[in-house]
Write a protein that holds these residues in place. Structure first.
Motif, short mmCIF file in Angstrom:
data_model
loop_
_atom_site.label_atom_id
_atom_site.label_comp_id
_atom_site.label_asym_id
_atom_site.label_seq_id
_atom_site.Cartn_x
_atom_site.Cartn_y
_atom_site.Cartn_z
N ASP A 12 -26.03 -20.37 22.47
CA ASP A 12 -27.42 -20.17 21.59
C ASP A 12 -27.59 -20.49 20.33
OD1 ASP A 12 -30.08 -19.50 21.06
OD2 ASP A 12 -29.76 -17.42 21.67
N LYS A 13 -27.88 -21.65 20.06
CA LYS A 13 -28.07 -22.31 18.65
C LYS A 13 -28.98 -21.55 17.87
CE LYS A 13 -27.14 -27.02 19.88
NZ LYS A 13 -27.61 -28.34 20.21
N ALA A 14 -30.01 -20.86 18.56
CA ALA A 14 -30.96 -20.11 17.75
C ALA A 14 -30.07 -18.72 17.01
CB ALA A 14 -32.13 -19.50 18.50
N ARG A 15 -29.10 -18.44 17.69
CA ARG A 15 -28.46 -17.42 17.20
C ARG A 15 -27.39 -17.47 16.20
NH1 ARG A 15 -25.05 -12.77 20.94
NH2 ARG A 15 -24.77 -11.41 18.87
N LEU A 16 -26.91 -18.75 15.85
CA LEU A 16 -26.08 -19.01 15.10
C LEU A 16 -26.24 -18.75 13.62
CD1 LEU A 16 -25.13 -22.49 16.19
CD2 LEU A 16 -23.75 -20.62 16.45
N ASP A 17 -25.29 -18.16 12.74
CA ASP A 17 -25.60 -17.77 11.60
C ASP A 17 -25.32 -19.04 10.56
OD1 ASP A 17 -25.43 -17.03 8.76
OD2 ASP A 17 -24.65 -15.03 9.27
N VAL A 18 -26.23 -20.26 10.38
CA VAL A 18 -25.78 -21.33 9.86
C VAL A 18 -25.35 -21.40 8.54
CG1 VAL A 18 -26.92 -23.56 9.21
CG2 VAL A 18 -27.58 -22.50 11.42
N LEU B 288 -25.48 -29.10 3.83
CA LEU B 288 -26.25 -28.38 4.92
C LEU B 288 -27.02 -29.27 5.68
CD1 LEU B 288 -26.91 -25.49 5.86
CD2 LEU B 288 -28.68 -25.57 4.24
N SER B 289 -27.66 -30.14 5.05
CA SER B 289 -28.45 -30.98 5.99
C SER B 289 -27.66 -31.69 6.89
CB SER B 289 -29.00 -32.13 5.02
OG SER B 289 -28.19 -32.91 4.45
N VAL B 290 -26.19 -32.15 6.70
CA VAL B 290 -25.38 -32.76 7.69
C VAL B 290 -24.89 -31.89 8.74
CG1 VAL B 290 -23.10 -33.94 7.95
CG2 VAL B 290 -24.48 -34.22 5.81
N LEU B 291 -24.68 -30.56 8.29
CA LEU B 291 -24.33 -29.43 9.27
C LEU B 291 -25.32 -29.07 10.28
CD1 LEU B 291 -22.48 -27.33 10.34
CD2 LEU B 291 -23.54 -25.83 8.63
N GLU B 292 -26.62 -29.15 9.69
CA GLU B 292 -27.80 -28.89 10.55
C GLU B 292 -28.04 -30.11 11.71
OE1 GLU B 292 -30.61 -26.07 7.59
OE2 GLU B 292 -30.59 -28.28 7.41
N LYS B 293 -27.61 -31.21 11.27
CA LYS B 293 -27.85 -32.34 12.06
C LYS B 293 -26.66 -32.21 13.15
CE LYS B 293 -28.29 -37.47 12.15
NZ LYS B 293 -28.28 -38.75 11.48
N ALA B 294 -25.55 -31.89 12.62
CA ALA B 294 -24.32 -31.93 13.60
C ALA B 294 -24.53 -30.66 14.74
CB ALA B 294 -23.15 -31.55 12.90
N ILE B 295 -24.98 -29.77 14.29
CA ILE B 295 -25.23 -28.47 15.22
C ILE B 295 -26.22 -28.99 16.19
CG2 ILE B 295 -26.40 -26.10 15.43
CD1 ILE B 295 -24.88 -25.65 12.69
N CYS C 181 -22.51 -25.99 20.82
CA CYS C 181 -22.18 -25.01 19.85
C CYS C 181 -21.69 -23.72 20.34
CB CYS C 181 -22.91 -24.90 18.64
SG CYS C 181 -23.42 -26.39 17.76
N PHE C 182 -20.70 -23.30 20.11
CA PHE C 182 -20.13 -21.99 20.55
C PHE C 182 -19.90 -20.80 19.29
CE2 PHE C 182 -18.64 -24.80 23.32
CZ PHE C 182 -18.71 -24.19 24.63
N GLY C 183 -21.01 -19.87 19.36
CA GLY C 183 -20.69 -18.86 18.33
C GLY C 183 -19.93 -17.59 18.84
N GLY C 184 -19.17 -17.10 18.12
CA GLY C 184 -18.11 -15.71 18.51
C GLY C 184 -19.06 -14.57 17.65
N TYR C 185 -19.22 -13.56 18.24
CA TYR C 185 -19.81 -12.55 17.48
C TYR C 185 -19.01 -11.15 17.90
CZ TYR C 185 -23.56 -15.98 17.65
OH TYR C 185 -24.22 -17.00 17.47
N ALA C 186 -18.67 -10.35 16.87
CA ALA C 186 -18.19 -9.12 16.97
C ALA C 186 -19.33 -8.06 16.22
CB ALA C 186 -16.80 -9.01 16.08
N ASP C 187 -19.36 -6.94 17.09
CA ASP C 187 -20.24 -6.15 16.37
C ASP C 187 -21.54 -6.66 16.23
OD1 ASP C 187 -18.38 -4.02 17.09
OD2 ASP C 187 -17.52 -4.33 15.24
N GLY C 188 -21.93 -7.73 16.74
CA GLY C 188 -23.39 -8.25 16.29
C GLY C 188 -23.27 -9.50 15.25
N ALA C 189 -22.26 -9.55 14.52
CA ALA C 189 -22.26 -10.27 13.44
C ALA C 189 -21.15 -11.50 13.80
CB ALA C 189 -21.61 -9.58 12.07
N PHE D 281 -16.64 -20.01 15.26
CA PHE D 281 -17.60 -20.64 15.49
C PHE D 281 -16.79 -22.03 15.88
CE2 PHE D 281 -19.54 -24.91 13.99
CZ PHE D 281 -20.87 -24.80 14.58
N ALA D 282 -17.27 -22.84 17.03
CA ALA D 282 -16.60 -24.21 17.19
C ALA D 282 -17.82 -25.34 17.65
CB ALA D 282 -15.71 -23.78 18.50
N ARG D 283 -17.77 -26.22 17.61
CA ARG D 283 -18.73 -27.47 18.08
C ARG D 283 -18.05 -28.35 19.05
NH1 ARG D 283 -20.83 -31.32 15.36
NH2 ARG D 283 -19.25 -31.60 13.92
#
Length: 143
Positions: free
Chosen positions: A9-15, A34-41, A46-54, A58-60
């Motif tokens: 879920d890209k909306a959940r990523l902590d960019v 930052l603009s390059v990262l945002e375009k890459a995402i 994209c895969f976000g990994g979360y522990a205790d909600g944080a 990350f991997a793309r």
């Protein structure tokens, strides 16, 4: 092994966190704008990994979803390493339905060969057929 929640879920990523790590701590993307990262995402799986909600990992994957994929920007925050998170992240990536049946799945690594070999990655079978254009300091040049 501590469980890591992994999703695409890209909306959940902590960019902001991803940008801080990649642009400031990684060995491969120092100075990444930052603009390059945002375009890459926006243009990657994209895969976000979360522990205790944080977010702690990350991997793309850049892919056409049919024949080819390239794994990039894989990290687990330094303070969260040693908990099996990188293996959980890799297992989730390798199991993703859009990444099955690919003819070629590539990555570049300077120090994690042991991790990636557990998931079937090897040195290129035919390195003489591979070419690249590589600009390791591109973000420094743009600054």
């Amino acid at each position: 092994m501590n469980p890591l929640e992994i999703n695409t879920d890209k909306a959940r990523l902590d960019v902001a966190l991803i940008h801080r790590f990649l642009s400031g701590q990684s060995t491969w993307a120092k100075g990444l704008p930052l603009s390059v990262l945002e375009k890459a995402i926006a243009n990657s799986l994209c895969f976000g990994g979360y522990a205790d909600g944080a977010q702690v990992a990350f991997a793309r994957v850049v892919t056409d979803g049919a024949t080819f994929a390239n794994l990039v920007d894989v990290f687990v925050l330094p303070e969260c390493r040693g908990k099996g998170y990188s293996k959980q992240l890799m297992a989730a990536i390798m199991a993703h339905p859009d990444l099955q049946g690919l003819r070629r799945f590539t990555l570049a690594t300077g120090d994690a060969h042991g991790l990636y070999s557990q998931y079937g990655f090897t040195s290129p079978q035919r390195p003489q057929t591979l070419m690249e254009r590589y600009f390791p300091d591109i973000y420094k040049q743009e600054a």
